[in-house]
Design an enzyme around this catalytic site. Structure first.
Site, short mmCIF file in Angstrom:
data_model
loop_
_atom_site.label_atom_id
_atom_site.label_comp_id
_atom_site.label_asym_id
_atom_site.label_seq_id
_atom_site.Cartn_x
_atom_site.Cartn_y
_atom_site.Cartn_z
N LYS A 104 14.96 9.85 20.82
CA LYS A 104 13.91 10.87 20.69
C LYS A 104 13.29 11.16 22.05
O LYS A 104 12.98 12.32 22.36
CB LYS A 104 12.85 10.41 19.70
N ARG A 147 24.14 0.59 13.74
CA ARG A 147 23.71 1.96 13.98
C ARG A 147 24.93 2.85 14.18
O ARG A 147 25.99 2.39 14.60
CB ARG A 147 22.83 2.03 15.23
N GLU A 182 10.33 7.54 9.73
CA GLU A 182 9.00 7.71 10.31
C GLU A 182 8.84 9.17 10.71
O GLU A 182 9.71 9.71 11.40
CB GLU A 182 8.82 6.81 11.53
#
Length: 583
Positions: free
Chosen positions: A287, A277, A57
């Site tokens: 983020k 992950r 994204e």
């Protein structure tokens, strides 16, 4: 793509012996298998070559976790004669910017990967809109006016929306009104009519479209309705004939809705496989938290060398080959794991040792004056001790030079110290003679600032060590930035007050010297400072002002304090981050 980057990608693909049969082992759910006619048509379109996709994204900068995904997707395509998309998952215009789009493409290329196609989810918005109309006509989608809180309660309590049973004609009209911009944001959504009683909350009539009056970085203001991730991702995987839709474990609960939607529209179904992950000790990948560090000025930006954004790692001196090798070594698994940062550093150290030329660098200088000789000598130094084909360089040795402060003690009182100290002991200078300390001068605080020595170019005695030096007349001043771990503890990954676990002194700036040839290096070029580790030229370098970042030492420092990856707090942090997408 550069030759070096291409070689790195090829190495990664060759080293990773991925078995595609293993990647087909995701949890079976209703509708996940393809009818024969869909599979036959898919294979005809792809020619039997496996298709993959890397779908970031564009709402932030790529980090080490994205490197793992790139290595898996692009590497698998390369290893199995397949193809791979770089697909921008751009369904949320509020958070997406052109700067991220450009940065992602730059980092994909830097990592050595060459996409077969570059696409955007927004490229398919017309087709996705047609699918939505088809779902409405089939009685599988409806326009809903529930507030966000009401929708949450409906899904938690498994209660139908009061608008769930609207007539098809009314839903088509209201959905067109949504497209025309007749509703304010939040006043209307399009929800799929799946199964409000399903045990999986993601199947309880998830949102397909919402109203947003935000300009889109790729398609500008063409649309005021935007599809959701849950609606978009599976449909584009099918439209792009992706064979293997590989994602992290937090998306595992979306398997039912993924295949339900494809079954409703009778579209090809990819293989979906989830993996854990990437968690690396001593770093933040959130983020939101990185944004806080940037806004507060704790780090230099999203490309700060202490961050594991790919831009930051490049600035720190990491190479694509080292990062891809690290990804190959850790592999892919469904089990939660925490990788020690030392493993990543060792991959880099092995790569830099092979590729980096040697240079004389003095990070913490102290001046030395030769009392028994004056003049200038030219000495020849190998650029790499194991690779004579890399040639050599000539340096000037003069009677005034610098050594590193760590190589001098004011008293000869430590039998394990072989560096320079007052007394008769001879210490070698690399590529030159032996020196003996006759005296030294210190400031009022007792800190030495000048050492007087005699030199023996014949080396009549054999020294126990050889130290590095830089002549005053043949040097350039350098700003050295020395880095330590950004995190004091991995609890920073889960704690709301994470700033208390940030070491704001993890960057130290010192002024030193390097041999003059360093002045010709360009940003991102690395060298090995003989005896002091690896250094890379920083972006802040300008003519007349060289800035170098210390990458890492020549060997792992066994005594340095690293955030413990096996502590109870660290395991808790890693387990929680495994379940959540980085915010």
């Amino acid at each position: 793509m550069s030759a070096a980057a291409g070689a790195a990608a090829a190495d990664a693909a060759v080293d990773t012996k991925r078995d595609l049969k293993v990647l087909q082992s995701g949890r079976p759910v209703p509708g996940y298998s393809n009818p024969p006619e869909l599979m036959e048509a898919h294979l005809k379109r792809t020619g039997g070559h496996p298709y993959f996709r890397f779908p970031p994204e564009p709402n932030g900068f790529l980090h080490i976790g994205h490197a793992k995904s790139m290595n898996l997707n692009f590497g698998s395509a390369l290893a199995h004669d397949g193809k791979c998309y770089l697909r921008y998952d751009d369904t949320n215009p509020e958070a997406e910017e052109q700067v991220y789009i450009d940065a992602i493409q730059e980092m994909v290329a830097w990592m050595g990967w060459k996409p077969d196609w570059i696409t955007f989810s927004s490229d398919y918005f017309d087709q996705l809109h047609e699918f939505a109309i088809q779902l409405i006509k089939n009685g599988k989608a409806y326009v809903d006016h529930s507030t966000q809180q009401q929708l949450k309660e409906q899904r938690e309590l498994r209660v139908n929306s009061p608008w769930r049973d609207r007539a098809v004609a009314e839903n088509l009209l209201l959905f067109e009104h949504m497209r025309q911009g007749r509703y304010a944001e939040g006043e209307a959504t399009l929800r799929v009519k799946a199964d409000m009683q399903h045990d999986n909350p993601n199947m309880r009539d998830f949102i397909a479209y919402r109203v947003k009056y935000v300009a889109h970085p790729h398609i500008k203001d063409k649309w005021c309705i935007y599809p959701s991730y849950d609606y978009t991702h599976c449909l584009i995987d099918a439209l792009e004939d992706v064979d293997y839709s590989l994602c992290t474990l937090e998306f595992e609960t979306r398997r039912e809705s993924y295949f339900w939607l494809l079954e409703q529209l009778n579209l090809y179904r990819p293989h979906v496989w989830e993996f854990s992950r990437l968690n690396v000790t001593g770093t933040l990948l959130s983020k939101r938290k990185i944004n806080v560090l940037v806004k507060k000025g704790i780090v230099r930006g999203f490309n700060d060398p202490r961050l594991m954004t790919l831009a930051g790692m490049r600035r720190r001196g990491y190479t694509p080959k080292a990062i891809n090798k690290f990804c190959d070594l850790i592999g892919i698994t469904r089990s939660m794991n925490v990788i020690q940062n030392a493993m990543l550093e060792n991959s880099l150290r092995e790569d830099l040792d092979e590729r980096c030329e040697r240079r004389m660098i003095i990070p913490d200088p102290i001046k030395v004056v030769v009392d028994n000789w004056q003049g200038e000598k030219e000495v020849e130094c190998a650029n790499h001790p194991r690779f004579p084909e890399l040639g050599s360089r000539k340096l000037k040795f003069t009677n005034i030079f610098y050594i590193d402060r760590s190589d001098f003690h004011t008293e000869d009182d430590n039998p394990k110290f072989y560096g320079l100290a007052p007394g008769p002991r001879a210490v070698g200078l690399k590529y030159s003679g032996n020196i003996v300390c006759k005296s030294f001068e210190a400031d009022k605080n007792g800190r030495p600032f000048l050492i007087h020595v005699d030199i023996d170019f014949e080396r009549t005695t054999k020294p126990k060590t050889n130290i590095t030096w830089v002549s005053e007349a043949d040097s350039v001043p350098v700003e050295f930035r020395l880095y330590s771990a950004l995190l004091k503890d991995d609890r920073a990954a889960i704690e709301p007050n994470f700033l208390e676990f940030i070491d704001e002194n993890s960057e130290t700036i010192v002024q030193g010297y390097a041999e003059r040839s360093v002045d010709a290096l360009k940003p991102f070029e690395s060298v090995q400072a003989e005896r002091f580790g690896y250094f890379v030229v920083d972006l802040d370098t300008v003519p007349g002002h060289v800035v170098m970042n210390r990458v890492l030492g020549l060997r792992e420092d066994k005594e340095k304090v690293v955030p413990a990856g096996n502590s109870r707090e660290s395991k808790k942090a890693s387990k929680k981050s495994e379940k959540q997408a980085a915010k």
